[in-house]
Write an enzyme that holds these catalytic residues in place. Structure first.
Site, mmCIF file in Angstrom:
data_model
loop_
_atom_site.group_PDB
_atom_site.id
_atom_site.type_symbol
_atom_site.label_atom_id
_atom_site.label_comp_id
_atom_site.label_asym_id
_atom_site.label_seq_id
_atom_site.Cartn_x
_atom_site.Cartn_y
_atom_site.Cartn_z
ATOM 1 N N ARG A 1 -3.993 9.160 -5.633
ATOM 2 C CA ARG A 1 -4.232 8.044 -6.834
ATOM 3 C C ARG A 1 -4.780 8.517 -8.023
ATOM 4 N NH1 ARG A 1 -8.520 4.305 -5.249
ATOM 5 N NH2 ARG A 1 -8.425 2.509 -7.238
ATOM 6 N N LYS B 1 -7.821 -2.387 4.020
ATOM 7 C CA LYS B 1 -6.454 -2.050 4.069
ATOM 8 C C LYS B 1 -5.832 -2.569 5.475
ATOM 9 C CE LYS B 1 -8.756 2.114 4.197
ATOM 10 N NZ LYS B 1 -8.277 3.818 4.395
ATOM 11 N N LYS C 1 1.218 -1.352 0.193
ATOM 12 C CA LYS C 1 0.086 -0.286 0.284
ATOM 13 C C LYS C 1 0.689 1.210 0.152
ATOM 14 C CE LYS C 1 -3.805 2.392 2.507
ATOM 15 N NZ LYS C 1 -3.476 4.273 1.562
ATOM 16 N N PHE D 1 -1.690 -0.771 -10.394
ATOM 17 C CA PHE D 1 -2.654 -1.764 -9.234
ATOM 18 C C PHE D 1 -4.157 -1.834 -9.350
ATOM 19 C CE2 PHE D 1 -3.332 1.842 -6.935
ATOM 20 C CZ PHE D 1 -4.829 1.783 -6.635
HETATM 21 P P1 AMP Z 1 -7.853 5.119 1.755
HETATM 22 O O1 AMP Z 1 -6.880 6.681 1.390
HETATM 23 O O2 AMP Z 1 -6.783 4.953 2.978
HETATM 24 O O3 AMP Z 1 -8.629 4.860 2.014
HETATM 25 O O4 AMP Z 1 -6.819 3.728 0.857
HETATM 26 C C1 AMP Z 1 -7.180 3.768 -0.233
HETATM 27 C C2 AMP Z 1 -6.225 4.551 -0.954
HETATM 28 O O5 AMP Z 1 -5.156 3.960 -0.746
HETATM 29 C C3 AMP Z 1 -6.709 4.236 -2.077
HETATM 30 O O6 AMP Z 1 -7.297 5.328 -2.508
HETATM 31 C C4 AMP Z 1 -5.143 4.227 -3.219
HETATM 32 O O7 AMP Z 1 -5.582 5.855 -3.513
HETATM 33 C C5 AMP Z 1 -4.253 3.994 -1.915
HETATM 34 N N1 AMP Z 1 -3.349 2.428 -2.400
HETATM 35 C C6 AMP Z 1 -1.916 2.288 -2.040
HETATM 36 N N2 AMP Z 1 -1.626 1.447 -2.714
HETATM 37 C C7 AMP Z 1 -2.714 0.514 -3.478
HETATM 38 C C8 AMP Z 1 -2.838 -0.494 -3.568
HETATM 39 N N3 AMP Z 1 -1.484 -1.318 -3.920
HETATM 40 N N4 AMP Z 1 -4.089 -0.832 -4.265
HETATM 41 C C9 AMP Z 1 -5.157 0.130 -4.021
HETATM 42 N N5 AMP Z 1 -4.581 1.298 -3.237
HETATM 43 C C10 AMP Z 1 -3.847 1.745 -3.280
#
Ligand code: AMP
Length: 570
Positions: free
Chosen positions: A254, A421, A249, A339
């Site tokens: 994004r 996550k 992650k 990804f």
């Molecule tokens: P959060 O912003 O904490 O809700 O986490 C989700 C976000 O993590 C996604 O919207 C992506 O921007 C980011 N992200 C980072 N690595 C990945 C991955 N391998 N797959 C999907 N999302 C990822």
């Protein structure tokens, strides 16, 4: 369709704030709208002539509008300024001027939606010499044949300030009730197209069937799929049937990249067009993405050239700028880590399971080091393997892992339990390096692992906690071997209490930050602190800390007790 019909609906919308009443007004308007005008009417309802994801400036502000008003009404700019001061809104000024004019001349009337839409839509495209005057004339032309109410809304639309309280979200329910279709189906169609104008047209023409036929189009952003949060790995494995894909992650921006022939476009999670901000990624993406037409999903991160680790998110955000892009590129080179794939050649990938999309992804991306990469991933149901991968992610400076259900399709715009996550629950420890072991095999000739210790605040001595051999890059192992050589001493330093004999004793000067899976009790004949670590992994060198500033044995004991409490609660 007459523009007057739209202006009247706008006026009613401005006067009410009740949700249902507003919905009824919009639904009624949509039902009255002929098919050929539907997209224009929906766009104008949102105060735009382009889909929201297209950012175009009309280049017309209040000053130019005042000139257009003067041209159309025959009043002087001084009169207009006076009136503006009094009523505070140029739209209202336009209405009042038109009202006065009405008393002297008969205005031509019959302004159509199409005419208003086209004249406003053309504004950003008018360029070159005399363009400002041409823009003013295009607006004056509309005002010349506008009724007072029409003039008010023409002016507000050009200013980009419609003030009728219609946000995108509201259109879902209005379209659903206008054409008797389910709001969920409307929403899904919107998630794929990001354009209510297109959605309304399809719903009007063919109802739910029409909406279901809407799909992705390269060049039009898709609402990205989002992730839920999981507390533990056990929870993830349980939800995902014992096995899942785990991806690094990354913490960045994004971005979805669309490739249509030579054309590359980049859109954010909010569907804003960021293409112009990252010129350094365009050519690499053109090369790395092999299909002619494709949509991929990923994260932009900036890697620190010195440490090889990702920069903090706040740094990456500095690349989100409209000016001085060149300088920013040099200071903060950016990488796209891909990804997912949503569309490939002629086909939507959204309904394919994760495993198939991943296979396609690996085939269609030719990684370019430092520019375009595929996110690292494992497929596993083995907690030990997954935790080691988690430690690797943390060690690389990333946030944790994203678990993905192997069978799940790509759910545009949704946050569900098929993407989870996982962040580390433990705090990192800072420990002193007191000894080293010779590397074997590939690591021969370097220090392959280290003996680490915590401080006891009562005796002020260092007590061992763990051996550490994971989480280093080959370069780090070599570098550390060189750097730590001057610290070699021929016997155990006086302030170190240890039962384990390393190959070499090191003067305690170096501090490592490490992460681990769990703190365990250790027999004193193994680790003299009384504690040991499961799956320890190197995170970074704490150059800012000295050996007297490492974690204490008491702190480790406290963390151990907290951990046991958490465990029994579960
Ligand atoms: P959060 O912003 O904490 O809700 O986490 C989700 C976000 O993590 C996604 O919207 C992506 O921007 C980011 N992200 C980072 N690595 C990945 C991955 N391998 N797959 C999907 N999302 C990822």
């Amino acid at each position: 369709m007459r523009y007057a019909t739209l202006a009247e609906a706008f006026e009613k919308l401005e006067k009410t704030s009740a949700y249902l009443e507003k919905n009824a007004i919009i639904a009624d308007l949509l039902r009255k709208t002929p098919a050929k005008d539907m997209e224009m009417v929906v766009s104008l309802l949102l105060g735009k002539t382009y889909p929201t994801y297209v950012s175009k400036e009309t280049g017309v502000g209040p000053q130019q509008l005042k000139k257009a008003l003067a041209q159309a009404s025959g009043y002087s700019s001084a009169d207009i300024d006076r009136l503006l001061k009094k009523v505070g809104d140029l739209g209202e000024v336009a209405r009042q001027l038109q009202e006065k004019k009405k008393q002297v001349t008969l205005f031509a009337g019959h302004l159509t939606v199409e005419k208003v839409f086209n004249n406003i839509k053309a504004l950003p495209e008018i360029a070159g010499e005399g363009s400002v005057d041409k823009k003013i004339s295009a607006i004056a032309e509309l005002l010349a044949s506008a009724s007072p109410l029409e003039a008010k809304y023409v002016v507000r639309t050009v200013l980009g300030d419609l003030r009728i309280g219609v946000a995108e979200g509201r259109l879902r329910d209005a379209i659903a009730s206008a054409f008797n279709v389910s709001p969920d189906v409307v929403e899904h169609a919107y998630m794929l197209t990001t354009d209510y104008a297109v959605v309304a047209k399809a719903a009007a023409a063919r109802g739910e069937r029409g909406l279901e036929e809407l799909g992705l189009e390269v060049g039009h952003p898709v609402n990205p799929m989002l992730a839920q949060r999981a507390e533990t790995l056990e929870e993830i494995l349980e939800r995902m049937g014992g096995k899942a894909a785990f991806e690094i992650k990354l913490d960045g921006i994004r971005i979805q990249a669309h490739k249509d022939g030579d054309q590359i476009s980049l859109f954010t999670r909010r569907m804003e067009d960021y293409t112009s901000m990252f010129p350094d990624l365009i050519e690499p993406l053109r090369q790395a993405l092999k299909p002619k037409r494709v949509i991929v999903d990923g994260e932009l991160v900036a890697i620190d050239k010195r440490t090889g680790k990702p920069m903090p998110f706040q740094e990456v955000l500095k690349r989100r700028r409209k000016y001085e892009i060149k300088e920013a590129i040099e200071q903060l080179p950016i990488e796209m880590h891909i990804f997912d794939v949503m569309f490939c050649e002629k086909e939507s990938m959204l309904d394919r399971p994760y495993t198939e999309r991943r296979t396609v992804l690996e085939k269609i991306v030719e990684p370019i080091a430092g520019k375009v990469l595929v996110v690292e991933q494992i497929v596993s149901g083995d907690p030990d393997e997954i935790k080691t991968f988690m430690n690797k992610s943390i060690g690389m400076g990333h946030e944790g892992l994203l678990a993905k259900d192997l069978k799940a399709n790509y759910r545009a715009g949704r946050r569900e339990f098929v993407w989870l996550k996982l962040k580390p629950t433990v705090e990192t420890l800072d420990l002193a390096v007191v000894g080293s072991f010779a590397g074997r095999g590939k690591r021969a000739g370097t220090f392959g692992s280290y003996l680490l210790a915590a401080r006891d605040s009562k005796t002020d001595k260092l007590y061992t906690v763990t051996k550490l051999g994971s989480g280093f890059t080959d370069e780090q192992l070599e570098e550390f071997t060189k750097e730590f050589k001057p610290l070699i001493v021929d016997k155990k330093p006086a302030n170190v209490v240890a039962e384990i004999e390393p190959d070499l004793w090191l003067k305690p000067k170096i501090v490592f930050e490490i992460i681990y899976e769990e703190i365990q009790k250790s027999p004193a004949e193994k680790h003299t602190s009384g504690f040991g670590l499961r799956f320890p992994r190197f995170v970074k060198l704490r150059e800012d800390k000295s050996a007297d500033e490492v974690n204490t044995v008491e702190e480790i004991e406290h963390l151990y007790l907290e951990q046991q409490k958490r465990k029994t609660r579960k």
